[in-house]
Design a protein around this motif. Sequence first.
Motif, PDB file in Angstrom:
ATOM      1  N   ARG A  87      -5.625 -25.230  33.987  1.00  0.00           N
ATOM      2  CA  ARG A  87      -6.594 -25.360  32.900  1.00  0.00           C
ATOM      3  C   ARG A  87      -6.133 -24.492  31.732  1.00  0.00           C
ATOM      4  O   ARG A  87      -5.596 -23.397  31.936  1.00  0.00           O
ATOM      5  CB  ARG A  87      -7.987 -24.896  33.352  1.00  0.00           C
ATOM      6  N   SER A  88      -6.375 -24.967  30.531  1.00  0.00           N
ATOM      7  CA  SER A  88      -5.977 -24.220  29.341  1.00  0.00           C
ATOM      8  C   SER A  88      -7.188 -23.940  28.462  1.00  0.00           C
ATOM      9  O   SER A  88      -8.312 -24.318  28.787  1.00  0.00           O
ATOM     10  CB  SER A  88      -4.924 -25.001  28.550  1.00  0.00           C
ATOM     11  N   SER A  89      -6.956 -23.258  27.354  1.00  0.00           N
ATOM     12  CA  SER A  89      -8.003 -22.906  26.388  1.00  0.00           C
ATOM     13  C   SER A  89      -9.102 -22.087  27.045  1.00  0.00           C
ATOM     14  O   SER A  89     -10.281 -22.459  27.065  1.00  0.00           O
ATOM     15  CB  SER A  89      -8.595 -24.170  25.746  1.00  0.00           C
ATOM     16  N   LEU A  90      -8.711 -20.936  27.575  1.00  0.00           N
ATOM     17  CA  LEU A  90      -9.653 -20.056  28.254  1.00  0.00           C
ATOM     18  C   LEU A  90      -9.741 -18.709  27.532  1.00  0.00           C
ATOM     19  O   LEU A  90      -8.815 -18.302  26.835  1.00  0.00           O
ATOM     20  CB  LEU A  90      -9.218 -19.816  29.703  1.00  0.00           C
ATOM     21  N   THR A  91     -10.871 -18.035  27.749  1.00  0.00           N
ATOM     22  CA  THR A  91     -11.082 -16.688  27.220  1.00  0.00           C
ATOM     23  C   THR A  91     -11.529 -15.780  28.342  1.00  0.00           C
ATOM     24  O   THR A  91     -12.344 -16.167  29.194  1.00  0.00           O
ATOM     25  CB  THR A  91     -12.148 -16.679  26.106  1.00  0.00           C
ATOM     26  N   ASP A  92     -11.011 -14.572  28.347  1.00  0.00           N
ATOM     27  CA  ASP A  92     -11.309 -13.586  29.389  1.00  0.00           C
ATOM     28  C   ASP A  92     -12.163 -12.470  28.783  1.00  0.00           C
ATOM     29  O   ASP A  92     -11.739 -11.785  27.852  1.00  0.00           O
ATOM     30  CB  ASP A  92      -9.986 -13.030  29.926  1.00  0.00           C
ATOM     31  N   PHE A  93     -13.381 -12.306  29.308  1.00  0.00           N
ATOM     32  CA  PHE A  93     -14.287 -11.241  28.867  1.00  0.00           C
ATOM     33  C   PHE A  93     -14.420 -10.202  29.979  1.00  0.00           C
ATOM     34  O   PHE A  93     -14.548 -10.569  31.158  1.00  0.00           O
ATOM     35  CB  PHE A  93     -15.689 -11.786  28.577  1.00  0.00           C
ATOM     36  N   THR A  94     -14.429  -8.936  29.620  1.00  0.00           N
ATOM     37  CA  THR A  94     -14.679  -7.872  30.586  1.00  0.00           C
ATOM     38  C   THR A  94     -15.831  -7.016  30.086  1.00  0.00           C
ATOM     39  O   THR A  94     -15.784  -6.495  28.969  1.00  0.00           O
ATOM     40  CB  THR A  94     -13.442  -6.988  30.801  1.00  0.00           C
ATOM     41  N   TYR A  95     -16.869  -6.882  30.941  1.00  0.00           N
ATOM     42  CA  TYR A  95     -18.060  -6.105  30.575  1.00  0.00           C
ATOM     43  C   TYR A  95     -18.274  -4.966  31.565  1.00  0.00           C
ATOM     44  O   TYR A  95     -17.999  -5.108  32.770  1.00  0.00           O
ATOM     45  CB  TYR A  95     -19.307  -6.996  30.583  1.00  0.00           C
ATOM     46  N   THR A  96     -18.792  -3.873  31.062  1.00  0.00           N
ATOM     47  CA  THR A  96     -19.169  -2.755  31.920  1.00  0.00           C
ATOM     48  C   THR A  96     -20.412  -3.127  32.734  1.00  0.00           C
ATOM     49  O   THR A  96     -21.328  -3.774  32.213  1.00  0.00           O
ATOM     50  CB  THR A  96     -19.468  -1.502  31.067  1.00  0.00           C
ATOM     51  N   ILE A  97     -20.418  -2.739  34.005  1.00  0.00           N
ATOM     52  CA  ILE A  97     -21.569  -3.021  34.870  1.00  0.00           C
ATOM     53  C   ILE A  97     -22.830  -2.366  34.290  1.00  0.00           C
ATOM     54  O   ILE A  97     -22.805  -1.210  33.862  1.00  0.00           O
ATOM     55  CB  ILE A  97     -21.339  -2.478  36.291  1.00  0.00           C
ATOM     56  N   SER A  98     -23.920  -3.152  34.290  1.00  0.00           N
ATOM     57  CA  SER A  98     -25.204  -2.623  33.823  1.00  0.00           C
ATOM     58  C   SER A  98     -26.322  -3.233  34.653  1.00  0.00           C
ATOM     59  O   SER A  98     -26.096  -4.171  35.440  1.00  0.00           O
ATOM     60  CB  SER A  98     -25.426  -2.961  32.342  1.00  0.00           C
ATOM     61  N   ASP A  99     -27.535  -2.751  34.461  1.00  0.00           N
ATOM     62  CA  ASP A  99     -28.684  -3.262  35.203  1.00  0.00           C
ATOM     63  C   ASP A  99     -29.048  -4.686  34.800  1.00  0.00           C
ATOM     64  O   ASP A  99     -29.721  -5.393  35.558  1.00  0.00           O
ATOM     65  CB  ASP A  99     -29.904  -2.349  34.989  1.00  0.00           C
ATOM     66  N   THR A 100     -28.623  -5.092  33.635  1.00  0.00           N
ATOM     67  CA  THR A 100     -28.995  -6.415  33.132  1.00  0.00           C
ATOM     68  C   THR A 100     -27.860  -7.444  33.227  1.00  0.00           C
ATOM     69  O   THR A 100     -28.058  -8.618  32.910  1.00  0.00           O
ATOM     70  CB  THR A 100     -29.422  -6.309  31.652  1.00  0.00           C
ATOM     71  N   LEU A 101     -26.707  -7.014  33.664  1.00  0.00           N
ATOM     72  CA  LEU A 101     -25.533  -7.896  33.637  1.00  0.00           C
ATOM     73  C   LEU A 101     -25.699  -9.125  34.535  1.00  0.00           C
ATOM     74  O   LEU A 101     -25.394 -10.253  34.136  1.00  0.00           O
ATOM     75  CB  LEU A 101     -24.282  -7.115  34.045  1.00  0.00           C
ATOM     76  N   LEU A 102     -26.192  -8.930  35.751  1.00  0.00           N
ATOM     77  CA  LEU A 102     -26.350 -10.060  36.667  1.00  0.00           C
ATOM     78  C   LEU A 102     -27.348 -11.077  36.131  1.00  0.00           C
ATOM     79  O   LEU A 102     -27.147 -12.296  36.265  1.00  0.00           O
ATOM     80  CB  LEU A 102     -26.775  -9.567  38.046  1.00  0.00           C
ATOM     81  N   ASP A 103     -28.429 -10.597  35.555  1.00  0.00           N
ATOM     82  CA  ASP A 103     -29.415 -11.512  34.971  1.00  0.00           C
ATOM     83  C   ASP A 103     -28.787 -12.333  33.854  1.00  0.00           C
ATOM     84  O   ASP A 103     -29.034 -13.543  33.730  1.00  0.00           O
ATOM     85  CB  ASP A 103     -30.608 -10.731  34.424  1.00  0.00           C
ATOM     86  N   ASN A 104     -27.966 -11.690  33.050  1.00  0.00           N
ATOM     87  CA  ASN A 104     -27.306 -12.409  31.963  1.00  0.00           C
ATOM     88  C   ASN A 104     -26.263 -13.392  32.482  1.00  0.00           C
ATOM     89  O   ASN A 104     -26.077 -14.471  31.904  1.00  0.00           O
ATOM     90  CB  ASN A 104     -26.664 -11.417  30.995  1.00  0.00           C
ATOM     91  N   GLN A 105     -25.613 -13.037  33.575  1.00  0.00           N
ATOM     92  CA  GLN A 105     -24.681 -13.983  34.187  1.00  0.00           C
ATOM     93  C   GLN A 105     -25.412 -15.227  34.672  1.00  0.00           C
ATOM     94  O   GLN A 105     -24.927 -16.351  34.542  1.00  0.00           O
ATOM     95  CB  GLN A 105     -23.939 -13.326  35.358  1.00  0.00           C
ATOM     96  N   ALA A 106     -26.599 -15.016  35.259  1.00  0.00           N
ATOM     97  CA  ALA A 106     -27.399 -16.151  35.722  1.00  0.00           C
ATOM     98  C   ALA A 106     -27.785 -17.047  34.550  1.00  0.00           C
ATOM     99  O   ALA A 106     -27.755 -18.289  34.650  1.00  0.00           O
ATOM    100  CB  ALA A 106     -28.650 -15.646  36.439  1.00  0.00           C
ATOM    101  N   LYS A 107     -28.121 -16.441  33.411  1.00  0.00           N
ATOM    102  CA  LYS A 107     -28.449 -17.210  32.211  1.00  0.00           C
ATOM    103  C   LYS A 107     -27.242 -18.012  31.728  1.00  0.00           C
ATOM    104  O   LYS A 107     -27.368 -19.171  31.319  1.00  0.00           O
ATOM    105  CB  LYS A 107     -28.926 -16.275  31.102  1.00  0.00           C
ATOM    106  N   LEU A 108     -26.069 -17.376  31.794  1.00  0.00           N
ATOM    107  CA  LEU A 108     -24.847 -18.057  31.358  1.00  0.00           C
ATOM    108  C   LEU A 108     -24.546 -19.266  32.241  1.00  0.00           C
ATOM    109  O   LEU A 108     -24.250 -20.357  31.751  1.00  0.00           O
ATOM    110  CB  LEU A 108     -23.665 -17.080  31.382  1.00  0.00           C
ATOM    111  N   ILE A 109     -24.633 -19.063  33.552  1.00  0.00           N
ATOM    112  CA  ILE A 109     -24.356 -20.161  34.481  1.00  0.00           C
ATOM    113  C   ILE A 109     -25.327 -21.309  34.253  1.00  0.00           C
ATOM    114  O   ILE A 109     -24.946 -22.494  34.254  1.00  0.00           O
ATOM    115  CB  ILE A 109     -24.428 -19.658  35.940  1.00  0.00           C
ATOM    116  N   SER A 110     -26.591 -20.985  34.057  1.00  0.00           N
ATOM    117  CA  SER A 110     -27.598 -22.018  33.807  1.00  0.00           C
ATOM    118  C   SER A 110     -27.277 -22.788  32.529  1.00  0.00           C
ATOM    119  O   SER A 110     -27.423 -24.010  32.477  1.00  0.00           O
ATOM    120  CB  SER A 110     -28.979 -21.371  33.693  1.00  0.00           C
TER     121      SER A 110
END
Length: 221
Positions: A85-108
């Motif tokens: 697969r091409s045309s990808l972007t790699d993001f790295t975020y520091t672990i936080s209390d809200t990160l998992l919730d935001n990941q769930a929002k992204l997946i949705s």
Amino acid sequence: MKTISSVVEQYIKSKPFLLSSLSQGIINLTSLARIMMPELEAHLGKDVKQGAVVMSLKRLSEELDFKINYKISKVLKNIGEITVRSSLTDFTYTISDTLLDNQAKLISEINKQQDIFYTSSRGVNETNIVTSTSVDHIVEAIFKNEKLTHKIENLSSITVKLPQENISTPGVYYYIFQRLAWEGIIIHEVISTTNEFTIIVSDDQIDVAFKVIKDLKNVFD
């Protein structure tokens, strides 16, 4: 009590690239023994005959040849589907209390779209998210209050399906990544499941990386 064989084996195993070259029979054992002599004698505390070192290297190379050629080759020859697969972007975020919730929002959110690449891995202190570049704006909006430590664009992925034997065969990943390293491939991320692994590389290295992995099936012929 240390023996010449045990010290020789420890010396070789501490140098991964030398270990692989020895297993492939592409090293002059006499020349290698001559280079090793001072360090071996320091470990043993006595003079060592070069012939004894050569014999130890020969026995070790034969043992390594069996372990690598007859075990790893069975896995590599049965590599399954290779997906790029091409045309990808790699993001790295520091672990936080809200990160998992935001990941769930992204997946949705990205589930509403078709043919979107998404993968993620979570470490102790940071989380990595790799997505199709087309949804960068969505990632950035959802994670706007998170601490972004890295963002790398112009990336591609190679996903490789491995046979089930890979989980009981030591050295499979080492051998694959070693071949990539030999070709100067910089791996930005590695994401794996039981029988699959995905590597993320820059767009300008994807062709070489793909060829290296594709050719693994034939490397022991």
